[in-house]
Scaffold this motif. Structure first.
Motif, PDB file in Angstrom:
ATOM      1  N   ARG A  46      -5.153 -17.440 -43.981  1.00 51.78           N
ATOM      2  CA  ARG A  46      -4.817 -18.361 -45.069  1.00 51.78           C
ATOM      3  C   ARG A  46      -5.150 -19.809 -44.740  1.00 51.78           C
ATOM      4  O   ARG A  46      -5.023 -20.686 -45.595  1.00 51.78           O
ATOM      5  CB  ARG A  46      -3.349 -18.226 -45.467  1.00 51.78           C
ATOM      6  N   ASP A  49      -7.533 -21.543 -47.105  1.00 51.86           N
ATOM      7  CA  ASP A  49      -7.092 -22.041 -48.417  1.00 51.86           C
ATOM      8  C   ASP A  49      -6.823 -23.535 -48.350  1.00 51.86           C
ATOM      9  O   ASP A  49      -6.171 -24.018 -47.416  1.00 51.86           O
ATOM     10  CB  ASP A  49      -5.818 -21.319 -48.864  1.00 51.86           C
ATOM     11  N   GLU A  50      -7.300 -24.264 -49.326  1.00 52.07           N
ATOM     12  CA  GLU A  50      -7.120 -25.714 -49.334  1.00 52.07           C
ATOM     13  C   GLU A  50      -5.650 -26.110 -49.407  1.00 52.07           C
ATOM     14  O   GLU A  50      -5.252 -27.159 -48.892  1.00 52.07           O
ATOM     15  CB  GLU A  50      -7.881 -26.336 -50.504  1.00 52.07           C
ATOM     16  N   CYS A  52      -3.191 -24.605 -48.024  1.00 49.41           N
ATOM     17  CA  CYS A  52      -2.424 -24.202 -46.842  1.00 49.41           C
ATOM     18  C   CYS A  52      -1.897 -25.458 -46.148  1.00 49.41           C
ATOM     19  O   CYS A  52      -2.664 -26.385 -45.870  1.00 49.41           O
ATOM     20  CB  CYS A  52      -3.304 -23.403 -45.883  1.00 49.41           C
TER      21      CYS A  52
END
Length: 570
Positions: A46, A49-50, A52
């Motif tokens: 994960r 993911d931006e 995160c």
């Protein structure tokens, strides 16, 4: 030549490869160890993911790995050789020292719970973590090591001292005077604590708190002191490291239950601040199958001398049955829910927690356990309805003795009083008028159908006469094997069958957790107050009530003397 970045990437590849082998079954691991691996893989994936909130710093993990190599093994077959973190230790380091918060660069994990069997280099890892916290930095840090006793705290502390003495890189950079390590340049410290110290200010503003062998802690008081002192730190870390135990009423088991839920993918509990690693034999595993031992021993079970040590310990446990509990807890890292000669499997007891129906619908039986007037006195009750038994209790303790008993028994009687499970009576001795008043109110005010009150005339004759004068049917129940063996066995069987329901009374649970039995040659049993380590009075009172309630559906007044076997040795 490899750059630091390339070296760091290779190190993380090593961690990742180990995780894949565990997932594929090439490396055997317990269920919760596998869950920890799944959690790590999910956390790494994960990161792409931006949204995160974390980033991963492989070079920080490399720094910790290289720091560990500055020290030598101080004992065992590797004594004198530089410490090379095992794959298992590296996995822990990758989690604790790899993840950081994007918002402020602080460590993601503020807490860590690590549970594994003894002799798996726990003290060594903690010593490396402690020295790493204060030396390779220009900031001022405070590290506290918390054991329940001074000896326990000193075990990790002495491991730290031994490591520092054999690290040339640290020569002349610290002193170990006055019971603590002090770094000259920053005045950072490493200090052992225990409940025996109780000094004001101990545990203040720690950056790293180490709670060693938490299963031996009778209360959470030392943990709480350190944890509350971390509020002002930007990137604190509290580490609990322990082996399993058998005190299911203690703070460590409660923490174990909680952190197990964090790992469990089928339970919706998330705590991104808490790292968890539990290495234990799974419940269905055969303890004699050596291939299972690595589940609890990720280091010991990887070399011949370690396996031989486990074989020797198992042989003793098989030859001497009372040693098996210690083998299961210390060597296989299993929580054992029954003491030597313990009466109740507490997992079964907890499973019987349920809602108590309206007592007016039941036939109610009461039991008295009056004990000494300066000690705990209890009234137990059992309700019978549709083949099920519903149980509870109310206890009494002298107000002047309550504080002393809380200190010796290590339980919150004042909290249980406030919750309604017990009453503090005025003075230094229990006034049995309070017991009488409670019984009258419990029965008459609630309009209950009280069938009998069972008592032992040795210390309750006067109260029994007073209650009989108020219309209660009093039944003498001597506290002897021949009178209590059958009820004691049948009560436990009802619990195991799920036919007994309790209302999650913490005082009653405490009593059953303490209860130990005595047994004669004919296997007649009863609860043994003399040998039980702490209070069992509430359990004894409920047992007296059950001794009569168990015959309710027979419609007869049963003479218990007809239901015992053989000659008695007690």
């Amino acid at each position: 030549m490899l750059t630091q970045e390339m070296t760091a990437e290779l190190l993380i590849e090593r961690v990742w490869s180990c995780c894949e082998k565990i997932q594929a079954g090439e490396i055997k691991a317990g269920k919760k160890h596998k869950w920890a691996v799944q959690r790590f893989i999910k956390d790494v994936e994960r990161l792409a993911d931006e949204d995160c909130p974390y980033y991963f710093d492989a070079e920080a993990v490399l720094d910790f790995y290289e720091w560990a190599k500055q020290f030598n093994h101080v004992e065992g077959i590797l004594a004198g050789k530089p410490i090379e973190l095992t794959d298992f230790q590296l996995f822990i380091a990758a989690n604790i020292y790899g993840f950081y918060k994007k918002e402020n660069g602080a460590r993601r994990f503020r807490k860590a719970y690590i549970q594994l069997a003894r002799k798996n280099a726990k003290s060594q890892l903690l010593a490396i973590m402690a020295s790493y916290e204060i030396f390779p930095t220009r900031e001022k840090h405070r590290v506290f090591i918390a054991g329940w006793s001074r000896e326990q705290s000193d075990e990790v502390y002495q491991a730290i001292i031994e490591q520092l003495k054999h690290a040339p890189i640290l020569e002349g950079k610290y002193t170990d005077a006055n019971g603590q390590v002090t770094k000259y340049a920053t005045n950072s410290i490493i200090k052992p604590l225990s409940r025996e110290a109780r000094k004001v200010g101990d545990g203040k503003n720690p950056s790293l708190g180490i709670v060693d062998e938490y299963q031996a802690h009778e209360t959470s008081e030392i943990y709480d002191v350190i944890d509350s002192g971390m509020v002002a730190r930007r990137s604190p870390l509290m580490v609990i490291i322990t082996t399993a135990g058998f005190n299911l009423n203690g703070p460590c088991f409660k923490e174990y239950q909680y952190v197990s839920k964090i790992l469990d993918p089928d339970i919706e509990i998330e705590n991104d601040d808490y790292f968890v690693m539990i290495c234990e034999l799974d419940p269905e595993d055969d303890v004699k199958d050596e291939s299972n031992w690595i589940k609890a021993n990720p280091i010991v079970a990887t070399y011949p001398e370690g396996m031989e040590s486990l074989r020797s310990a198992l042989k003793v446990a098989l030859d001497v049955p009372e040693k098996m509990r210690s083998f299961l807890t210390k060597n296989m890292d299993r929580w054992v829910d029954q003491k030597d000669n313990g009466y109740m499997k507490m997992s079964k007891w907890r499973a019987c927690h349920g809602e108590i129906p309206d007592l007016k619908e039941m036939a109610i039986y009461l039991g008295l356990d009056l004990s000494m007037t300066t000690d705990l006195t209890s009234v137990g009750w059992v309700g019978v309805l549709d083949g099920f038994y519903y149980v509870g209790q109310h206890s009494f303790i002298p107000e002047e003795k309550a504080k002393e008993k809380m200190a010796t028994d290590k339980v919150p009687y004042d909290l249980w009083r406030d919750q309604g499970w017990m009453t503090f009576t005025p003075g230094e001795a229990v006034d049995y008028q309070f017991v009488e008043r409670w019984i009258v109110e419990f029965a008459h005010v609630n309009k209950l159908r009280v069938m009998e009150i069972a008592y032992d005339k040795w210390n309750a004759l006067h109260l029994a006469q007073r209650l009989e004068g108020k219309g209660f049917n009093m039944t003498e129940l001597p506290q002897r094997l021949q009178h209590l063996s059958l009820p004691t066995k049948d009560y436990r069987q009802k619990v195991y069958e799920g036919k007994l329901i309790h209302g999650n009374d913490p005082l009653l649970t405490f009593a059953y957790n303490n209860a130990i039995i005595k047994q004669d040659a004919q296997e007649n049993i009863m609860l043994d107050k003399a040998k039980s380590p702490q209070r069992i009075d509430p359990a004894a009172a409920v047992m007296n009530a059950f001794a009569r309630a168990m015959y309710h559906d027979t419609g007869a007044n049963v003479d218990l003397n007809k239901h015992f076997s053989g000659n008695f040795s007690f």
